[in-house]
Motif scaffolding. Structure first.
Motif, PDB file in Angstrom:
ATOM      1  N   HIS A   1       0.827  -1.209   0.000  1.00  0.00           N
ATOM      2  CA  HIS A   1       0.000   0.000   0.000  1.00  0.00           C
ATOM      3  C   HIS A   1       0.863   1.261   0.000  1.00  0.00           C
ATOM      4  N   MET A   2       1.964   1.227   0.745  1.00  0.00           N
ATOM      5  CA  MET A   2       2.832   2.402   0.842  1.00  0.00           C
ATOM      6  C   MET A   2       3.749   2.553  -0.373  1.00  0.00           C
ATOM      7  N   GLY A   3       3.865   1.481  -1.191  1.00  0.00           N
ATOM      8  CA  GLY A   3       4.774   1.520  -2.337  1.00  0.00           C
ATOM      9  C   GLY A   3       6.226   1.408  -1.928  1.00  0.00           C
ATOM     10  N   TRP A   4       6.486   0.731  -0.816  1.00  0.00           N
ATOM     11  CA  TRP A   4       7.846   0.622  -0.291  1.00  0.00           C
ATOM     12  C   TRP A   4       8.537  -0.689  -0.667  1.00  0.00           C
ATOM     13  N   THR A   5       7.822  -1.609  -1.297  1.00  0.00           N
ATOM     14  CA  THR A   5       8.418  -2.893  -1.664  1.00  0.00           C
ATOM     15  C   THR A   5       9.573  -2.679  -2.642  1.00  0.00           C
ATOM     16  N   GLY A   6      10.741  -3.181  -2.274  1.00  0.00           N
ATOM     17  CA  GLY A   6      11.909  -3.057  -3.145  1.00  0.00           C
ATOM     18  C   GLY A   6      12.613  -1.718  -3.080  1.00  0.00           C
ATOM     19  N   ASN A   7      12.111  -0.807  -2.254  1.00  0.00           N
ATOM     20  CA  ASN A   7      12.741   0.507  -2.101  1.00  0.00           C
ATOM     21  C   ASN A   7      13.747   0.456  -0.958  1.00  0.00           C
ATOM     22  N   LEU A   8      15.025   0.461  -1.276  1.00  0.00           N
ATOM     23  CA  LEU A   8      16.064   0.298  -0.258  1.00  0.00           C
ATOM     24  C   LEU A   8      16.140   1.485   0.700  1.00  0.00           C
ATOM     25  N   CYS A   9      15.594   2.645   0.296  1.00  0.00           N
ATOM     26  CA  CYS A   9      15.626   3.832   1.161  1.00  0.00           C
ATOM     27  C   CYS A   9      14.439   3.870   2.129  1.00  0.00           C
ATOM     28  N   ALA A  10      13.457   2.990   1.919  1.00  0.00           N
ATOM     29  CA  ALA A  10      12.261   2.989   2.772  1.00  0.00           C
ATOM     30  C   ALA A  10      12.508   2.181   4.043  1.00  0.00           C
ATOM     31  N   PRO A  11      11.688   2.387   5.094  1.00  0.00           N
ATOM     32  CA  PRO A  11      11.815   1.577   6.313  1.00  0.00           C
ATOM     33  C   PRO A  11      11.499   0.110   6.032  1.00  0.00           C
ATOM     34  N   ALA A  12      11.912  -0.768   6.932  1.00  0.00           N
ATOM     35  CA  ALA A  12      11.543  -2.183   6.858  1.00  0.00           C
ATOM     36  C   ALA A  12      10.621  -2.459   8.047  1.00  0.00           C
ATOM     37  N   PRO A  13       9.342  -2.060   7.944  1.00  0.00           N
ATOM     38  CA  PRO A  13       8.449  -2.142   9.097  1.00  0.00           C
ATOM     39  C   PRO A  13       8.094  -3.574   9.482  1.00  0.00           C
ATOM     40  N   TYR A  14       7.779  -3.755  10.751  1.00  0.00           N
ATOM     41  CA  TYR A  14       7.283  -5.043  11.235  1.00  0.00           C
ATOM     42  C   TYR A  14       5.967  -4.799  11.965  1.00  0.00           C
ATOM     43  N   VAL A  15       5.098  -5.803  11.968  1.00  0.00           N
ATOM     44  CA  VAL A  15       3.777  -5.679  12.598  1.00  0.00           C
ATOM     45  C   VAL A  15       3.682  -6.689  13.730  1.00  0.00           C
ATOM     46  N   ILE A  16       3.362  -6.211  14.904  1.00  0.00           N
ATOM     47  CA  ILE A  16       3.366  -7.054  16.114  1.00  0.00           C
ATOM     48  C   ILE A  16       2.102  -6.810  16.933  1.00  0.00           C
ATOM     49  N   ASN A  17       1.544  -7.876  17.485  1.00  0.00           N
ATOM     50  CA  ASN A  17       0.358  -7.763  18.346  1.00  0.00           C
ATOM     51  C   ASN A  17       0.778  -7.588  19.797  1.00  0.00           C
ATOM     52  N   ALA A  18       0.044  -6.751  20.521  1.00  0.00           N
ATOM     53  CA  ALA A  18       0.222  -6.663  21.968  1.00  0.00           C
ATOM     54  C   ALA A  18      -0.416  -7.896  22.613  1.00  0.00           C
ATOM     55  N   ASN A  19      -0.192  -8.081  23.909  1.00  0.00           N
ATOM     56  CA  ASN A  19      -0.779  -9.214  24.618  1.00  0.00           C
ATOM     57  C   ASN A  19      -2.296  -9.042  24.710  1.00  0.00           C
ATOM     58  N   ALA A  20      -3.033 -10.013  24.195  1.00  0.00           N
ATOM     59  CA  ALA A  20      -4.495  -9.896  24.074  1.00  0.00           C
ATOM     60  C   ALA A  20      -5.184  -9.805  25.437  1.00  0.00           C
ATOM     61  N   GLU A  21      -4.728 -10.618  26.392  1.00  0.00           N
ATOM     62  CA  GLU A  21      -5.374 -10.601  27.716  1.00  0.00           C
ATOM     63  C   GLU A  21      -5.180  -9.248  28.389  1.00  0.00           C
ATOM     64  N   LEU A  22      -3.980  -8.686  28.257  1.00  0.00           N
ATOM     65  CA  LEU A  22      -3.679  -7.394  28.868  1.00  0.00           C
ATOM     66  C   LEU A  22      -4.476  -6.279  28.191  1.00  0.00           C
ATOM     67  N   ILE A  23      -4.606  -6.341  26.864  1.00  0.00           N
ATOM     68  CA  ILE A  23      -5.418  -5.366  26.138  1.00  0.00           C
ATOM     69  C   ILE A  23      -6.866  -5.393  26.637  1.00  0.00           C
ATOM     70  N   ASP A  24      -7.442  -6.599  26.770  1.00  0.00           N
ATOM     71  CA  ASP A  24      -8.821  -6.726  27.257  1.00  0.00           C
ATOM     72  C   ASP A  24      -8.975  -6.141  28.654  1.00  0.00           C
ATOM     73  N   ARG A  25      -7.986  -6.408  29.505  1.00  0.00           N
ATOM     74  CA  ARG A  25      -8.075  -5.967  30.899  1.00  0.00           C
ATOM     75  C   ARG A  25      -7.946  -4.455  31.042  1.00  0.00           C
ATOM     76  N   ILE A  26      -7.044  -3.859  30.269  1.00  0.00           N
ATOM     77  CA  ILE A  26      -6.811  -2.417  30.390  1.00  0.00           C
ATOM     78  C   ILE A  26      -7.832  -1.619  29.580  1.00  0.00           C
ATOM     79  N   ALA A  27      -8.104  -2.033  28.347  1.00  0.00           N
ATOM     80  CA  ALA A  27      -8.995  -1.262  27.462  1.00  0.00           C
ATOM     81  C   ALA A  27     -10.445  -1.333  27.902  1.00  0.00           C
TER      82      ALA A  27
END
Length: 292
Positions: A165-191
């Motif tokens: 979507h960002m058009g960053w595939t193959g662009n060496l100058c772009a960031p290499a982002p990663y996607v990570i989930n927070a702990n689900a039980e903790l999210i439920d408890r706090i949110a």
């Protein structure tokens, strides 16, 4: 055979405290609140009935105390994922490495970590004053890419969709982002029901990486437009901040439970901001203390 950590890898001060935080193993509680601003440590600790210790080193300020029968440590991290790398590794070492033998402890000790921060909202449903729990974080920082096991804890399909979507595939100058989930039980408890659950971009800076342009032009002037229109499996990106991805990612690799909740102090979409947010954030602090 137990893993041994040499003095060049695990730095311990002469008083038996960990190198940067200056905290000793016995001073760390299982429940940990992280804040960016060292001044916010006092705001959290003001709710404690008792304080065991107060430690200050650089931007890292630590107070351990008791709140409604719960032993809690509050630590300031300063700004950015690089500082989260220091804080998370040192907290994990305090919990799971024997400082006398420099070996990993036999019994794993799991920490519960909640970061309380501020952020910029990116959607109409995140106006100034909204509390946003980072259910997913997109790390622009690249920190997790330096650790083995990164692919096993990340949402790789989400990553690919975002890169395309960002058009960053193959662009060496772009960031290499990663996607990570927070702990689900903790999210439920706090949110619970009243907080927005969102997708947060953890940026590697406050200005350019978050699409702010002052005197130096942006490499991609349409970056924020593309971020605001991204959607994947019903998820939209709700906010910008600078620490959530490293916290969620390192915690997952280490076996701890972690999440980030932020108060929106600026909405980039409707161009509004509130710098006088200190009273409102105490409401968020109290909610986290009650629920952690």
């Amino acid at each position: 055979m137990k893993k041994y950590f040499a003095s060049s890898e695990l730095l311990i001060n002469e008083d038996g405290s960990i190198f940067h935080l200056h905290v000793k193993p016995e001073q760390l509680a299982d429940k940990v609140i992280l804040v960016g601003d060292p001044g916010r440590v006092a705001l959290v600790a003001a709710h404690f009935e008792e304080k065991e210790c107060e430690i200050e080193s650089r931007e890292f300020k630590t107070v351990t105390g008791t709140y409604q029968g719960k032993r809690i440590t509050v630590v300031s991290t300063g700004i950015g994922c690089d500082n989260i790398d220091i804080v998370m590794n040192e907290l994990d070492a305090l919990a799971n490495i024997d400082f006398n033998t420099r070996e990993e402890k036999e019994n794993f000790r799991q920490l519960e970590l909640v970061r309380i921060g501020t952020c910029g909202g990116l959607q109409p449903n995140t106006p100034v004053g909204t509390f946003v729990c980072s259910e997913k974080s997109i790390g622009f920082d690249g920190l997790l890419n330096f650790y083995a096991g990164r692919n096993s804890v990340c949402d790789l399909a989400f990553e690919r969709a975002f890169l395309n979507h960002m058009g960053w595939t193959g662009n060496l100058c772009a960031p290499a982002p990663y996607v990570i989930n927070a702990n689900a039980e903790l999210i439920d408890r706090i949110a619970q029901k009243e907080m927005v659950r969102g997708v947060t971009i953890a940026a590697g800076g406050f200005f350019g990486p978050q699409g702010r342009e002052l005197r130096v032009p942006l490499a991609d002037p349409k970056q924020n437009d593309k971020i605001e229109t991204f959607e994947y499996n019903g998820y939209k990106i709700t906010n910008f901040e600078m620490e959530s991805s490293a916290l969620a990612g390192l915690s997952k690799l280490m076996g701890h439970k972690a999440m980030t909740v932020c108060m929106v102090i600026a909405n980039r979409l409707i161009k509004e901001a509130n710098t006088g947010y200190k009273n409102t954030i105490d409401t968020l602090v109290k909610a986290v203390l009650d629920r952690i």
